[in-house]
Design an enzyme around this catalytic site. Structure first.
Site, mmCIF file in Angstrom:
data_model
loop_
_atom_site.group_PDB
_atom_site.id
_atom_site.type_symbol
_atom_site.label_atom_id
_atom_site.label_comp_id
_atom_site.label_asym_id
_atom_site.label_seq_id
_atom_site.Cartn_x
_atom_site.Cartn_y
_atom_site.Cartn_z
ATOM 1 C CG ASP A 461 -2.504 0.955 0.996
ATOM 2 O OD1 ASP A 461 -2.401 0.937 -0.131
ATOM 3 O OD2 ASP A 461 -3.105 0.227 2.301
ATOM 4 C CG ASP A 530 -8.875 1.805 -0.611
ATOM 5 O OD1 ASP A 530 -8.545 0.568 -0.747
ATOM 6 O OD2 ASP A 530 -8.487 3.235 0.303
#
Length: 732
Positions: A461, A530
């Site tokens: 990430d 997301d």
């Protein structure tokens, strides 16, 4: 080999013609392959390029060369900008040599060498036309060696732009913007006079990345129109442009399409013998609309030696299941349920490392938290492997919390000005991985974790932008650091993969904030957003697919009807069908699912395993429909004997009936069978009686000629908003 005066590169139905006769070469043509032109034919094409002149005749356009600059009368964006400590700002390149070659794979290559005696630099431009028809352009600028220098001053490079000319029929621009949870939102505008410039200053492509700047003929769509596009294969700052001067771009060309790295002042200063290698810019042309462009990029990615060769495993990620609440017994129970429903890879998300009980602390301390995991991750990792699943782990190596042991011990490793750090973003700052000690620390930690727990997969990430991305030097001076950070990331990924060749890595950046061909050269899939709300995902996945094939795009579904990010409720079948079209996964605590929910997940998992050979090897097709209320997209096998389509309604519309819809990509001279796959639920319809074939297709196969599907279209049912239907098509 000997190079003719006019060179033609041909591959994948695309042609590039370069005139080498002038002081600086010119691109005469880029687009449809013109065939095997004779020497006379190539020279005839060169006649269309009006020679340069510096008089003020308004009817004589300037020369737009391979390395456009003011010395040729070009007053648009130059190919490069820079100076020798404020001197020699007007470059004057000239041809120094050229080499042409052809690869065993059918690719065609042209290397052009230029020398610039004013700037004291040598330039190498390499055009490689891939068998897929993608034109990859690489540029290197080298400060001459000490023996050839006229001055010992550094050459401060301000920018390099790779540019190609487009014909006058290119009149419309499509690119992308976006934000967190709404990445790759398309935007269109006409080509106008002046420069349309998109600059990325986030230290990564960002959620609002231009992604793929496309210029096409008026009204070009998914299946219709001619289009030219460029993508920067670079994970740092970027610059895209489409430019039109009133005097045109030489000959029959009017528009210039270009891109490159956005350099900060002082970021690249070349001493004697030093070279700047610009990021690869990928140019694509299509006469079959946007689907033709995506075909080329998908083929390019699938032809890579590093492209995944095994079926893409069904994933369960623990984030929406447990968040930071890491309890071994609960996670072991989750692993058991995951194996039962058919999950093939379980990923432990954020919260496993020291001090990480929320998102305000711990980043940088990449050691397993002994308070939460007294026996390390082995009890979970070993059990996951025993159950026949792969084990994955979430990491965010490039980031750091101030509340971490690493920040307390090495504040000098933080990327930021020596005068004081600016505001945090998501409670975190950036670790300067261009610092060799920080880089070595991360490699050791990641290497150890992967080896100790036999980790199969890392979810990598990158949750914040690079504000004030400057390196604090040992001399006390701050220097721009985005380029160094990007190159250090590439070195880190390369080193880790070299030590663990079987390791797979996902590129995630607060969702889809870092998706580019530079990062994809080192990773195995991308997390596009997301947001798992299927209404948002239908469009996010559609446009992510403009560059990336489905098998590299993570598409997850949660157990909850209410989306985690938008709080919108969605029908179960809409969520499950949307998540099929990619590298599928689950974001759910299956230990809290009902028996009925587990049965649906098991059925859906089996459906994914059945269909993934088609989904992950076929050609992506998207229908051009009137309005934005409905979408039809699918995947068609290369031989056009099988296809899977999603028919979805996103919103209501004025029309009472959906009408006839054409199914793209099929063969009109074949006979097909159509059925509706209802294993994961039937859609809600806004009509009592749908077209007659629909009821029959829910029960079994319905014969339909290819000419009807591809040319006339099927009368489609009118669904209620946020509903989807899955259609399978097979050759009869």
């Amino acid at each position: 080999m000997d190079v003719p005066a006019v060179v033609a590169l041909r591959a994948g139905g695309v042609g590039v013609v370069v005139d080498l006769t002038g002081e600086v070469p010119k691109v005469l043509h880029w687009g449809r392959d013109l065939g095997e032109l004779s020497t006379a034919g190539l020279e005839a094409l060169a006649f269309t390029a009006i020679p340069a002149t510096l008089n003020n005749a308004v009817d004589v356009p300037p020369t737009f060369s391979l390395w456009a600059n003011e010395s040729q009368g070009w007053l648009g964006t130059p190919a490069h900008e820079g100076h020798l400590e404020g001197r020699a700002t007007a470059s004057h390149p000239r041809l120094a040599g050229a080499e042409q070659s052809r690869g065993p794979d059918g690719s065609a290559e042209l290397m052009v060498r230029l020398c610039d005696d004013v700037s004291d630099v040598d330039i190498l431009v390499t055009y490689r036309l891939d068998p897929t028809g993608i034109l990859a352009v690489d540029t290197e600028m080298t400060r001459r060696s000490a023996t050839l220098l006229k001055s010992d001053l550094r050459y401060h490079l301000a920018g390099v732009s790779t540019m190609l000319p487009l014909p006058r029929r290119a009149t419309e621009i499509l690119d992308f913007t976006g934000k967190w949870c709404r990445e790759r939102a398309p935007q269109r505008r006409p080509v106008t006079f002046g420069s349309y410039v998109r600059e990325v200053r986030r230290g990564k492509p960002g959620h609002d990345s231009p992604y793929l700047l496309t210029v096409g003929t008026s009204g070009f769509g998914f299946r219709e129109g001619e289009a030219w596009a460029v993508h920067v294969g670079w994970s740092g700052n970027q610059r895209y442009l489409a430019e039109q001067l009133p005097e045109g771009a030489g000959g029959t060309h009017a528009v210039v399409l270009g891109a490159g790295e956005l350099l900060r002042p002082g970021e690249v200063s070349l001493e004697a013998g030093q070279t700047y290698a610009a990021p690869t810019c990928y140019f694509a042309w299509s006469d079959r609309g946007l689907d033709g462009l995506s075909d080329r990029f998908h083929e390019l990615l699938r032809a890579r030696g590093t492209h995944p060769k095994t079926p893409r495993p069904l994933v369960l990620n623990t984030w929406e299941a447990v968040y930071f609440d890491h309890d071994l017994d609960r996670l072991l129970g989750l692993a058991e349920k995951a194996a039962e429903v058919g999950v093939e890879r379980l990923v432990l998300d954020d919260g496993w490392f020291r001090g990480r009980r929320d998102d305000t602390a711990g980043l940088g301390d990449w050691y397993v938290d002994a308070k939460v995991w007294p026996h390390g991750l082995s009890p979970l990792a070993d059990r996951v492997h025993e159950l026949g699943m792969q084990f994955g782990l979430w990491v965010e190596p490039e980031m750091i919390n101030l509340d971490s042991q690493l920040a307390r011990e090495h504040p000098e490793w933080i990327l930021g000005p020596s005068g004081g750090l600016g505001p945090p973003q998501r409670h975190q700052y950036v670790l300067n991985i261009a610092n060799e000690q920080a880089w070595a620390y991360l490699l050791e930690r990641l290497d150890t974790l992967v080896g100790e727990y036999s980790i199969d997969y890392l979810k990598w990430d990158h949750n914040r932008d690079l504000h004030e991305a400057v390196c604090r030097g040992a001399d006390g001076l701050d220097r721009p650091g985005v380029r160094a950070q990007t190159l250090a990331l590439y070195r880190l990924l390369d080193a880790l993969r070299e030590r663990h060749p079987a390791l797979e890595i996902e590129s995630c950046a607060g969702g889809g904030g870092r998706i580019d061909l530079g990062i994809l050269a080192r990773t195995d899939r991308v997390w596009p957003s997301d947001c798992n709300d299927p209404l948002e995902r239908q469009l996010i996945q559609r446009w992510t697919g403009q560059l990336v094939p489905p098998e590299l795009v993570a598409t997850h579904v949660s157990a909850a009807a209410q989306a985690h990010t938008t709080h919108r409720h969605a029908a179960q079948s809409f969520r499950l069908i949307t998540a099929l079209f990619g590298h599928a996964g689950i974001e759910a605590d299956l230990t809290r699912s009902s028996a009925q929910e587990l049965e649906i997940f098991t059925t859906w998992a089996a459906l994914y395993r059945e269909l993934r050979p088609l989904l992950h090897q076929g050609r992506v097709v998207r229908a051009d429909l009137v309005g934005e209320a409905t979408v039809l997209h699918g995947v068609v096998s290369p031989d056009r004997t099988a296809a899977l389509f999603c028919w979805a309604r996103l919103a209501t519309s004025s029309e009472g009936q959906a009408g006839q819809v054409i199914f793209p990509g099929l063969a009109s001279d074949r006979d097909y069978r159509v059925r509706i796959r209802g294993e994961v639920g039937h859609p809600s319809m806004f009509q009592v009686a749908p077209p007659p074939w629909v009821s029959r297709a829910f029960e079994g196969w319905v014969p339909v000629p290819g000419a009807v599907l591809r040319l006339a279209g099927l009368a489609m049912p009118t669904l209620n908003p946020e509903q989807a239907m899955l259609l399978e098509i097979r050759a009869a």
